[in-house]
Design an enzyme around this catalytic site. Structure first.
Site, PDB file in Angstrom:
ATOM      1  N   SER A  48       0.847  -1.196   0.000  1.00  0.00           N
ATOM      2  CA  SER A  48       0.000   0.000   0.000  1.00  0.00           C
ATOM      3  C   SER A  48       0.881   1.243   0.000  1.00  0.00           C
ATOM      4  CB  SER A  48      -0.921  -0.001   1.204  1.00  0.00           C
ATOM      5  OG  SER A  48      -1.872   1.035   1.103  1.00  0.00           O
ATOM      6  N   ASP A  49       0.296   2.369  -0.360  1.00  0.00           N
ATOM      7  CA  ASP A  49       1.074   3.584  -0.533  1.00  0.00           C
ATOM      8  C   ASP A  49       1.305   4.301   0.804  1.00  0.00           C
ATOM      9  OD1 ASP A  49       2.496   5.413  -1.936  1.00  0.00           O
ATOM     10  OD2 ASP A  49       0.799   6.309  -2.968  1.00  0.00           O
ATOM     11  N   TYR A  50       2.122   5.334   0.742  1.00  0.00           N
ATOM     12  CA  TYR A  50       2.474   6.112   1.933  1.00  0.00           C
ATOM     13  C   TYR A  50       1.220   6.633   2.658  1.00  0.00           C
ATOM     14  CZ  TYR A  50       7.546   6.552   1.150  1.00  0.00           C
ATOM     15  OH  TYR A  50       8.883   6.327   1.034  1.00  0.00           O
ATOM     16  N   TYR A  51       1.281   6.564   3.973  1.00  0.00           N
ATOM     17  CA  TYR A  51       0.241   7.126   4.862  1.00  0.00           C
ATOM     18  C   TYR A  51      -1.123   6.449   4.693  1.00  0.00           C
ATOM     19  CZ  TYR A  51       3.841  10.722   5.022  1.00  0.00           C
ATOM     20  OH  TYR A  51       5.039  11.385   5.132  1.00  0.00           O
ATOM     21  N   ALA A  52      -1.172   5.318   4.004  1.00  0.00           N
ATOM     22  CA  ALA A  52      -2.465   4.692   3.730  1.00  0.00           C
ATOM     23  C   ALA A  52      -3.190   4.287   5.009  1.00  0.00           C
ATOM     24  CB  ALA A  52      -2.260   3.464   2.838  1.00  0.00           C
TER      25      ALA A  52
END
Length: 484
Positions: free
Chosen positions: A1-5
């Site tokens: 998953s992407d950053y800060y998800a």
């Protein structure tokens, strides 16, 4: 998953009230790692486990999968080092073979959009005025996730990228007998026009102007193109369009070189330009590739993967338009692009002939064999990108007027002719039908072959027969091409 998800589950999506709840949701869903830093998988997760909100088995599962992957990668081996290769040698991240590939990619990706009165290639002994904010910028060719653009501001000592010649330096190397002057004219983003007069003076004293304009890649507003660097219209950033108008008014032919991350609208000034070259962040060998096209050492063969619009207010649109989304009496606006999808010129010319569709009918799970001849009719060797488009004259839902279904880069010597054969599976005609299922529908399919989506001299059709067939994730997604 992407950053800060995981944090976003609380702060943006509002499906969790606390970091602990966000951690619980993510861990249960199978997200084993939090990036870029610990916000939910630290003390908040520890508390959630102690409070019984998260089962310890989920923590064990995530930890085991992370450790197993590190073992598989050798990251836990006693002799592992981030700075060494598999045999202990120091890693070379820019070896000659990678550099050669980067050069080929850059040279094949540069697109010649326009070339009025054969301004290009440049004459070896010409007086060339090079201008524009990207003409002497070695970072001009790198996107926002290259190391210098991504982290250069925060970690300048770690952001030294591979050596890259600027357009100015590369052009001087390409044309050693030319008289090349340089004036930046303006910056990429600011409103300062004080350099216009100097650039215009250089232009008036030259045989041709090379204006290198476009983007400064960055992230979240730290550039004009890149993640989080959105725009409200498609004008060139800053005062670059104004500089271009000043140069065009000098009376000297202007070659516009665009080094960008998006297609910019140059319609208002396009008619005043001698030539237009487009490069979409071509990488470490971009300067040499652009200079090679300008000098004629490289015969351009790049094709547009997007449309270039006429006006700055045009919606960034796909070429996959329905008929009603094209020019029609119901609107006073002509949506036709300045340069169409698949467009690209060469220093030679090509002719198409001999369209053959082997069978008039194929089954809904069958394959159509489609071929055509292409000949180099110019006076130089070159490469043509033969493009196969399909259309669906009558369907149960609205379909695009045409879509790209296959292509092949064909190298041709002077006068040489070759046949390109496409093997097109019926899956390439599939679309989502009224029931919400992707299907292959029986009926007529139009075929067109040529050098761009708006330049398709060969046309025909075949019929798909049999029952409607549902297709899923295993459907055929490519169209093999054979060149003979």
């Amino acid at each position: 998953s992407d950053y800060y998800a995981i944090t976003f589950l609380q702060t943006q999506h509002a499906v969790a009230a606390t970091p602990a709840q966000a951690a619980a949701l993510a861990l249960e869903a199978g997200l084993d790692v939090e990036l870029p830093s610990v916000a939910c998988y630290g003390p908040a997760l520890v508390s959630a486990v102690r409070d019984g909100l998260v089962a310890t088995g989920l923590v064990d599962r995530a930890a085991a999968r992370v450790l197993r992957q590190k073992c598989d990668l050798g990251l836990l081996d006693p002799d592992w080092s981030a700075a060494a290769g598999a045999n202990g040698a120091v890693l070379d991240l820019d070896p000659p073979e990678h550099r050669a590939l980067a050069r080929r990619l850059a040279e094949e990706s540069v697109v010649l959009l326009a070339n009025q009165d054969a301004v290009l290639p440049l004459r070896p002994g010409a007086r060339v005025a090079v201008t524009g904010p990207l003409a002497d910028d070695p970072l001009a060719f790198f996107g926002c996730y290259s190391m210098p653009r991504h982290l250069g501001d925060r970690y300048p000592e770690a952001a030294v990228g591979p050596a890259s010649a600027t357009v100015l330096a590369a052009l001087r190397a390409e044309l050693p007998d030319a008289e090349i002057s340089y004036a930046a004219g303006c910056a990429v983003r600011d409103q300062d026009r004080s350099g216009f007069a100097h650039a215009a003076a250089h232009a008036r004293e030259a045989d041709v102007v090379v204006a290198v304009l476009g983007d400064e890649a960055g992230l979240f507003g730290r550039g004009t193109s890149g993640e989080g660097c959105d725009v409200a219209d498609l004008r060139l950033p800053g005062v670059q369009e104004d500089l271009l108008r000043v140069l065009a008014g000098s009376g000297t032919p202007v070659v516009l070189v665009l080094v960008t991350g998006r297609p910019y609208a140059i319609g208002p000034v396009a008619g005043q330009l001698g030539a237009v070259v487009q490069a979409f962040f071509p990488g470490e060998e971009g300067g040499g590739a652009i200079a090679g096209v300008l000098s004629g050492r490289v015969v351009p063969s790049g094709r547009l993967p997007v449309e270039v619009p006429v006006s700055a207010g045009a919606q960034p649109s796909s070429y996959l338009r329905s008929r009603l989304a094209g020019r029609h009496p119901g609107s006073s606006v002509d949506p036709a692009p300045l340069f169409a999808f698949g467009h690209g010129l060469s220093y030679t010319t090509f002719a198409y002939s001999g369209l053959v569709i082997e069978r008039e009918q194929i089954a809904t799970d069958g394959t159509a064999v489609i071929s055509a001849r292409v000949r180099n009719t110019g006076d130089r060797a070159g490469a043509e990108v033969v493009q196969l488009y399909l259309s669906d004259p009558v369907a149960q839902v609205v379909r695009p007027a045409r879509w790209l279904a296959g292509f092949a880069r064909v190298a041709l010597e002077l006068g040489q002719e070759r046949r390109v054969t496409f093997r097109l599976h019926a899956d390439r005609t599939a679309f989502t039908g009224r029931a919400g299922t992707r299907i292959v529908e029986p009926g007529e399919i139009g075929v067109a072959i040529g050098g761009a989506s708006d330049r398709l001299p060969l046309r025909g059709s075949f019929v798909v027969t049999g029952p409607e067939r549902a297709v899923g994730a295993q459907r055929v997604l490519d169209t093999p091409a054979e060149i003979s």
